[in-house]
Design a protein around this motif. Structure first.
Motif, PDB file in Angstrom:
ATOM      1  N   LYS A  19       0.821  -1.211   0.000  1.00  0.00           N
ATOM      2  CA  LYS A  19       0.000   0.000   0.000  1.00  0.00           C
ATOM      3  C   LYS A  19       0.856   1.262   0.000  1.00  0.00           C
ATOM      4  CE  LYS A  19      -4.026  -1.979   0.080  1.00  0.00           C
ATOM      5  NZ  LYS A  19      -4.933  -1.863  -1.087  1.00  0.00           N
ATOM      6  N   ASN A  20       2.001   1.167   0.666  1.00  0.00           N
ATOM      7  CA  ASN A  20       2.923   2.300   0.710  1.00  0.00           C
ATOM      8  C   ASN A  20       4.336   1.740   0.659  1.00  0.00           C
ATOM      9  OD1 ASN A  20       4.588   4.479   1.407  1.00  0.00           O
ATOM     10  ND2 ASN A  20       2.987   5.433   2.658  1.00  0.00           N
ATOM     11  N   ALA A  21       5.089   2.088  -0.394  1.00  0.00           N
ATOM     12  CA  ALA A  21       6.411   1.506  -0.605  1.00  0.00           C
ATOM     13  C   ALA A  21       7.506   2.211   0.178  1.00  0.00           C
ATOM     14  CB  ALA A  21       6.756   1.523  -2.091  1.00  0.00           C
ATOM     15  N   GLY A  22       7.149   3.150   1.066  1.00  0.00           N
ATOM     16  CA  GLY A  22       8.153   3.822   1.881  1.00  0.00           C
ATOM     17  C   GLY A  22       8.905   2.819   2.749  1.00  0.00           C
ATOM     18  N   TYR A  23      10.190   3.064   2.943  1.00  0.00           N
ATOM     19  CA  TYR A  23      10.991   2.109   3.705  1.00  0.00           C
ATOM     20  C   TYR A  23      12.108   2.827   4.435  1.00  0.00           C
ATOM     21  CZ  TYR A  23      14.162   2.583  -0.285  1.00  0.00           C
ATOM     22  OH  TYR A  23      14.988   3.091  -1.250  1.00  0.00           O
ATOM     23  N   SER A  24      12.738   2.114   5.352  1.00  0.00           N
ATOM     24  CA  SER A  24      13.858   2.646   6.128  1.00  0.00           C
ATOM     25  C   SER A  24      15.159   2.397   5.374  1.00  0.00           C
ATOM     26  CB  SER A  24      13.905   1.974   7.509  1.00  0.00           C
ATOM     27  OG  SER A  24      15.131   2.243   8.144  1.00  0.00           O
ATOM     28  N   LYS A  25      15.819   3.465   4.955  1.00  0.00           N
ATOM     29  CA  LYS A  25      17.083   3.313   4.226  1.00  0.00           C
ATOM     30  C   LYS A  25      18.170   2.732   5.133  1.00  0.00           C
ATOM     31  CE  LYS A  25      16.162   7.005   0.891  1.00  0.00           C
ATOM     32  NZ  LYS A  25      16.622   8.301   0.330  1.00  0.00           N
ATOM     33  N   PHE A  26      18.112   3.065   6.399  1.00  0.00           N
ATOM     34  CA  PHE A  26      19.085   2.537   7.357  1.00  0.00           C
ATOM     35  C   PHE A  26      18.978   1.023   7.430  1.00  0.00           C
ATOM     36  CE2 PHE A  26      19.659   1.273  11.895  1.00  0.00           C
ATOM     37  CZ  PHE A  26      21.044   1.406  11.958  1.00  0.00           C
ATOM     38  N   HIS A  27      17.762   0.507   7.611  1.00  0.00           N
ATOM     39  CA  HIS A  27      17.565  -0.941   7.678  1.00  0.00           C
ATOM     40  C   HIS A  27      17.888  -1.608   6.346  1.00  0.00           C
ATOM     41  CE1 HIS A  27      15.228   0.080  11.328  1.00  0.00           C
ATOM     42  NE2 HIS A  27      15.602  -1.129  11.720  1.00  0.00           N
ATOM     43  N   LEU A  28      17.586  -0.923   5.237  1.00  0.00           N
ATOM     44  CA  LEU A  28      17.854  -1.494   3.918  1.00  0.00           C
ATOM     45  C   LEU A  28      19.355  -1.728   3.723  1.00  0.00           C
ATOM     46  CD1 LEU A  28      16.923  -2.370   1.102  1.00  0.00           C
ATOM     47  CD2 LEU A  28      17.126   0.031   0.385  1.00  0.00           C
ATOM     48  N   GLN A  29      20.172  -0.747   4.114  1.00  0.00           N
ATOM     49  CA  GLN A  29      21.618  -0.894   3.948  1.00  0.00           C
ATOM     50  C   GLN A  29      22.159  -2.030   4.812  1.00  0.00           C
ATOM     51  OE1 GLN A  29      23.309   0.643   1.564  1.00  0.00           O
ATOM     52  NE2 GLN A  29      21.356   1.600   1.009  1.00  0.00           N
ATOM     53  N   LEU A  30      21.620  -2.148   6.045  1.00  0.00           N
ATOM     54  CA  LEU A  30      22.047  -3.231   6.911  1.00  0.00           C
ATOM     55  C   LEU A  30      21.620  -4.586   6.350  1.00  0.00           C
ATOM     56  CD1 LEU A  30      21.388  -1.795  10.494  1.00  0.00           C
ATOM     57  CD2 LEU A  30      23.585  -2.128   9.359  1.00  0.00           C
ATOM     58  N   ASP A  31      20.416  -4.650   5.787  1.00  0.00           N
ATOM     59  CA  ASP A  31      19.950  -5.898   5.181  1.00  0.00           C
ATOM     60  C   ASP A  31      20.815  -6.295   3.995  1.00  0.00           C
ATOM     61  OD1 ASP A  31      17.932  -6.280   6.982  1.00  0.00           O
ATOM     62  OD2 ASP A  31      16.355  -5.433   5.738  1.00  0.00           O
ATOM     63  N   ARG A  32      21.200  -5.317   3.189  1.00  0.00           N
ATOM     64  CA  ARG A  32      22.059  -5.611   2.041  1.00  0.00           C
ATOM     65  C   ARG A  32      23.424  -6.118   2.497  1.00  0.00           C
ATOM     66  NH1 ARG A  32      20.668  -0.398  -1.902  1.00  0.00           N
ATOM     67  NH2 ARG A  32      18.722  -1.283  -2.787  1.00  0.00           N
ATOM     68  N   LEU A  33      23.952  -5.504   3.548  1.00  0.00           N
ATOM     69  CA  LEU A  33      25.232  -5.952   4.092  1.00  0.00           C
ATOM     70  C   LEU A  33      25.110  -7.386   4.609  1.00  0.00           C
ATOM     71  CD1 LEU A  33      28.134  -5.494   5.093  1.00  0.00           C
ATOM     72  CD2 LEU A  33      27.156  -4.465   7.170  1.00  0.00           C
ATOM     73  N   LYS A  34      24.001  -7.649   5.296  1.00  0.00           N
ATOM     74  CA  LYS A  34      23.785  -8.991   5.837  1.00  0.00           C
ATOM     75  C   LYS A  34      23.670 -10.022   4.720  1.00  0.00           C
ATOM     76  CE  LYS A  34      20.857 -11.309   9.249  1.00  0.00           C
ATOM     77  NZ  LYS A  34      19.747 -11.117  10.215  1.00  0.00           N
ATOM     78  N   ASP A  35      22.898  -9.700   3.693  1.00  0.00           N
ATOM     79  CA  ASP A  35      22.741 -10.621   2.560  1.00  0.00           C
ATOM     80  C   ASP A  35      24.078 -10.872   1.859  1.00  0.00           C
ATOM     81  OD1 ASP A  35      20.050 -10.870   3.039  1.00  0.00           O
ATOM     82  OD2 ASP A  35      19.451  -9.372   1.562  1.00  0.00           O
ATOM     83  N   LYS A  36      24.889  -9.821   1.768  1.00  0.00           N
ATOM     84  CA  LYS A  36      26.195  -9.956   1.112  1.00  0.00           C
ATOM     85  C   LYS A  36      27.095 -10.888   1.914  1.00  0.00           C
ATOM     86  CE  LYS A  36      29.438  -8.926  -1.862  1.00  0.00           C
ATOM     87  NZ  LYS A  36      29.360  -9.398  -3.262  1.00  0.00           N
ATOM     88  N   LEU A  37      27.146 -10.694   3.245  1.00  0.00           N
ATOM     89  CA  LEU A  37      27.972 -11.551   4.093  1.00  0.00           C
ATOM     90  C   LEU A  37      27.464 -12.988   4.082  1.00  0.00           C
ATOM     91  CD1 LEU A  37      28.589  -9.210   7.166  1.00  0.00           C
ATOM     92  CD2 LEU A  37      30.279  -9.969   5.495  1.00  0.00           C
ATOM     93  N   LEU A  38      26.142 -13.125   4.100  1.00  0.00           N
ATOM     94  CA  LEU A  38      25.546 -14.459   4.075  1.00  0.00           C
ATOM     95  C   LEU A  38      25.956 -15.205   2.799  1.00  0.00           C
ATOM     96  CD1 LEU A  38      21.976 -15.286   5.272  1.00  0.00           C
ATOM     97  CD2 LEU A  38      22.787 -16.272   3.146  1.00  0.00           C
ATOM     98  N   ALA A  39      25.888 -14.511   1.671  1.00  0.00           N
ATOM     99  CA  ALA A  39      26.277 -15.127   0.396  1.00  0.00           C
ATOM    100  C   ALA A  39      27.763 -15.485   0.382  1.00  0.00           C
ATOM    101  CB  ALA A  39      25.938 -14.184  -0.756  1.00  0.00           C
ATOM    102  N   VAL A  40      28.591 -14.618   0.988  1.00  0.00           N
ATOM    103  CA  VAL A  40      30.034 -14.876   1.028  1.00  0.00           C
ATOM    104  C   VAL A  40      30.324 -16.142   1.825  1.00  0.00           C
ATOM    105  CG1 VAL A  40      32.236 -14.051   1.955  1.00  0.00           C
ATOM    106  CG2 VAL A  40      30.755 -12.492   0.696  1.00  0.00           C
ATOM    107  N   TYR A  41      29.726 -16.263   3.025  1.00  0.00           N
ATOM    108  CA  TYR A  41      29.975 -17.437   3.871  1.00  0.00           C
ATOM    109  C   TYR A  41      29.495 -18.724   3.203  1.00  0.00           C
ATOM    110  CZ  TYR A  41      31.251 -14.296   7.674  1.00  0.00           C
ATOM    111  OH  TYR A  41      31.874 -13.367   8.439  1.00  0.00           O
TER     112      TYR A  41
END
Length: 803
Positions: A201-223
């Motif tokens: 309904k509203n695509a607004g999001y937290s940029k802070f959480h988004l960057q942390l999620d991307r970092l987490k996904d990147k580390l997860l893929a690396v491991y």
């Protein structure tokens, strides 16, 4: 100058008193009288009576009555049932709109945590609901191809509308069973929803959480790219907090050896990473103020990255206090820091006081804060290995009652295992972090650096496997009573006080005695029988006065993994990790599926499997028989005339006749008659009418009885009336016929079946027959587990859901 030390500790105690009063359902008059009396005592001792305990400078004491009040209403508010609960029974198809607060990946898909929700029921009514967890199953989790909206990558902050089935959380039907409702209430989640479709309904999001999620996904893929699946799952659980990739065997190995805390984001990880970051910033000449603030921001981000579990929350607060105390030139006090972090967590969520994570995390640190100085005072040492041993012992002493309460087993060698493994955790944590960062830049470099972590993980696994083979690796304590926990805590407090005042080496025997008394199982006073709530199935546990344990059947047709999720937790909660006899009445899956799971898992040892002595064994019978032989379990075949003498308890087999060639599994059901003093109970499996007629002939005719039981028939008279009947075939109208009932005339009839089951059990015709016999009817889906205790003269019956 203030006299009372550690005001934060006293403030925490006041808040806990308020919570306790709310939990006990204290009325407002009692609450306000208590607050008034406390205020009066503070006033008198502060201004009217000369004493050495309080003076006018201890102004924080005036906060205590207020904190009692806050604690009372905070817990009362969290335990209040939402208005929505009155609008539907157990589930309802509806529409829900809310903001995504957290996203957690699972093996079967992902869970979206929504806050500030509006629920729209089919009736058109709208209800506000604070927190809901939405399950989005992928193809693997649901068994069918999901809608595209369920697999989309949503972001924290999105406002979404979910169509699906809203459900209430289930309550346990058995001792030891997972309490889903309490678990999610502790997490402040009101309901769960299985999503059919989702729209944004509203695509607004937290940029802070988004960057942390991307970092987490990147580390997860690396491991996942630089380690094997098993090692990657362990590292990801340790560093990123995601346990959906954790190998089940590794999880079990770490748990039974008492090192599962390594897999949780805790003070160990936060302090290591925080102190390393602070050291690194100071090394590159960053001034202390920005270095402190940057470190605090770093550990906060790490907490958000790992979903801020209660142990992470505690560790971040304590680390922040330690850094700030150094910044302002104050002495760091561990107890005050611990109290502050507990207050912050309990202000946010009072029910965390009931969670295993909270109690184990705070208990371990509390032990280090109060027990470790006592050990150092009695046996002073500066040797790092001995100091580490003292720390491990201190944490073990304070967490033992909580480990027993939540897990029902005590890992005997956990202190030694921790002493061996913990020194390598610093290297493992930092090396894995560096390898993950390096792997994100250059995969070969990451693979090279992760080698050390890989060897440490394999070493840890091998240590745990060796520990598993040691005799007495786990002590089955059962779920301790609150009185036993209280006695244990009092003895530990006596130890601390005695060491502070007298400093005698022999005082170390006090916690040793407390531990021994706590772990020694209590004596049984008679015969205990429990019919478990296993849904549409059967499982009955018997423990004799001689501590011999029996399990009659164990299966279900509608409860997934009934052996692991219901039977095993119940047995462990009773302090039973070994069954002397597992008795199969017949081989239908709703009677043996859980038995198979117990044998395969191996956590519950089975000494003897008892099977009916029949000639035409079906596939299910042969499967269980083969499985038992493969695990070297002794097999005993019984038929009419066989019996077990267990002290004053006698078990007679009344059916089937040896070599029975029955056409169906139900027809050859084992029938057991249990006698203990003046108490008698009849177990009938899924016996059909033909089998009942054979049992009636046996019980009616003394000649036939003597033919089967021979010399023992004269010693044990025929039973005419039974105190308790386990009703055959889950209450089917085709069993437990009137002639059978007229012979045994049960005072109480127990029926094991699932609610709203496919078969319509228990049938009305059967219930009518039981009522005509004036037999009290207890059904497991209504009562939960049904426990019977008897000394051979009197019996007490307890219904788990109605206690």
């Amino acid at each position: 100058m203030p006299v009372v030390k550690r005001p934060l500790v006293w403030m925490l105690c006041a808040y806990l008193v308020g919570m306790y009063l709310a939990w006990q359902g204290a009325v407002y008059s009692v609450l306000f009288i208590l607050i008034w009396l406390l205020g009066l005592v503070i006033y008198v001792f502060m201004f009217r009576v000369k004493n050495t305990f309080i003076n006018v400078h201890d102004k924080f004491l005036w906060c205590l009555p207020l904190l009692i009040l806050i604690g009372f209403f905070a817990l009362k508010d969290q335990t209040a049932e939402p208005m929505l609960s009155k609008a539907f029974d157990q589930k309802v198809i509806c529409e829900l709109t809310g903001n995504i607060n957290m996203i957690v990946k699972k093996q079967w898909g992902k869970a979206l945590y929504l806050k500030n929700n509006s629920v729209f029921l089919p009736t058109g009514e709208e209800y506000l609901c604070e927190n809901v967890i939405v399950f989005c199953y992928d193809e693997q989790g649901s068994g069918k191809k999901p809608q595209e909206s369920l697999t989309r990558n949503y972001r924290i902050g999105n406002l979404i509308t979910v169509h699906g089935t809203l459900r209430k959380f289930s309550t346990p039907g058995n001792p030891g069973q997972f309490n889903e409702k309490l678990y999610y209430r502790i997490e402040n989640i009101d309901y769960k929803m299985e999503a059919d479709s989702i729209s944004v309904k509203n695509a607004g999001y937290s940029k802070f959480h988004l960057q942390l999620d991307r970092l987490k996904d990147k580390l997860l893929a690396v491991y996942q790219g630089i380690l094997s699946d098993k090692e990657a799952g362990t590292v990801i659980a340790m560093l990123l907090g995601d346990k959906y990739l954790l190998d089940d065997e590794i999880k079990q190995l770490y748990q039974v050896n008492g090192i599962s805390h390594i897999l949780a984001i805790s003070g160990l990880h936060v302090s290591l990473l925080g102190m390393f970051m602070f050291w690194l910033l100071k090394k590159i000449k960053i001034p202390i103020l920005p270095a402190t603030l940057l470190t605090i921001f770093f550990i906060y981000c790490y907490g958000v990255l790992t979903n801020f579990s209660v142990s992470t929350n505690r560790a971040v607060v304590m680390m922040t206090v330690m850094l700030l105390s150094g910044l302002f030139g104050k002495t760091y006090d561990m107890l005050s820091s611990l109290a502050l972090s507990a207050l912050i967590i309990l202000f946010q969520n009072p029910l965390q006081i009931l969670s295993a994570g909270f109690l184990l995390s705070f208990g371990a640190v509390l032990g280090i804060a109060v027990i470790y100085p006592c050990l150092q005072k009695i046996f002073p040492t500066k040797h790092p290995i001995l100091s580490s041993l003292y720390i491990s012992i201190s944490a073990q002493i304070t967490t033992t009652p909580f480990v027993a309460y939540f897990f029902y087993q005590f890992p005997t060698y956990s202190i030694l295992t921790n002493l061996i493994i913990l020194p390598f955790i610093t290297v493992l944590t930092l090396n894995s972090l560096f390898a993950g960062i390096a792997g994100a830049i250059c995969k070969p470099l990451g693979m090279f650096l992760i080698g050390g972590s890989n060897y440490i993980l394999k070493f840890n696994e091998e240590v745990c496997r060796i520990g598993n083979k040691l005799p007495g690796n786990l002590i089955a304590t059962g779920k301790p009573e609150l009185l036993h926990i209280l006695i244990y805590i009092v003895l530990i407090m006596v130890f601390i006080r005695c060491v502070q005042r007298y400093d005698k080496k022999w005082m170390v025997l006090i916690p040793v005695a407390a531990l021994i008394l706590f772990l020694i199982p209590g004596r049984s006073k008679g015969l205990d029988i429990t019919m478990l709530d296993v849904g549409q199935g059967d499982a009955i546990y018997i423990e004799s006065k001689n501590k011999t344990t029996y399990l009659i059947d164990g299966g279900s047709s509608d409860v997934v993994k009934v052996g692991i999720n219901r039977i095993q937790p119940f047995l462990l909660s009773q302090g039973t990790d070994c069954l002397d006899y597992a008795i199969m009445s017949h081989s239908d899956k709703d009677h043996v599926s859980g038995l198979e799971e117990l044998i395969e898992a191996g956590r519950i040892k089975i000494n003897t499997l008892v099977l009916p002595a029949i000639s035409n064994k079906d596939e299910s019978y042969l499967t269980l028989e083969t499985l038992a032989r493969s695990r070297k379990i002794a097999i005993l075949y019984i038929s009419t005339g066989d019996y077990i003498m267990d002290g004053d308890m006698h078990i007679f087999c009344l059916h089937p006749i040896v070599g029975d060639a029955a056409e169906s599994a139900n027809a050859y059901s084992t029938v057991l008659s249990v006698t203990y003093g003046k108490f008698d109970m009849l177990f009938t499996g899924d016996l059909q009418q033909d089998g009942e007629e054979e049992v009636v002939r046996l019980l009616k005719d003394k000649t036939i009885w003597k033919e089967y039981f021979k010399g023992n028939a004269e010693e044990f008279a025929l039973i005419s009336d039974y105190d308790v009947l386990k009703v055959a075939h889950h209450g089917s109208k085709y069993s437990t016929m009137i002639e059978f009932l007229r012979l045994i005339r049960p005072e109480i009839s127990l029926i094991s079946c699932g609610k709203d089951n496919f078969y319509g059990h228990p049938h009305k015709e059967l219930l009518t027959r039981l009522k005509d016999m004036n037999s009290k009817i207890l059904i497991t889906y209504e009562t939960g587990a049904i426990s019977i205790k008897t000394d051979g003269k009197m019996m007490t019956v307890r219904e788990y859901k109605n206690e």
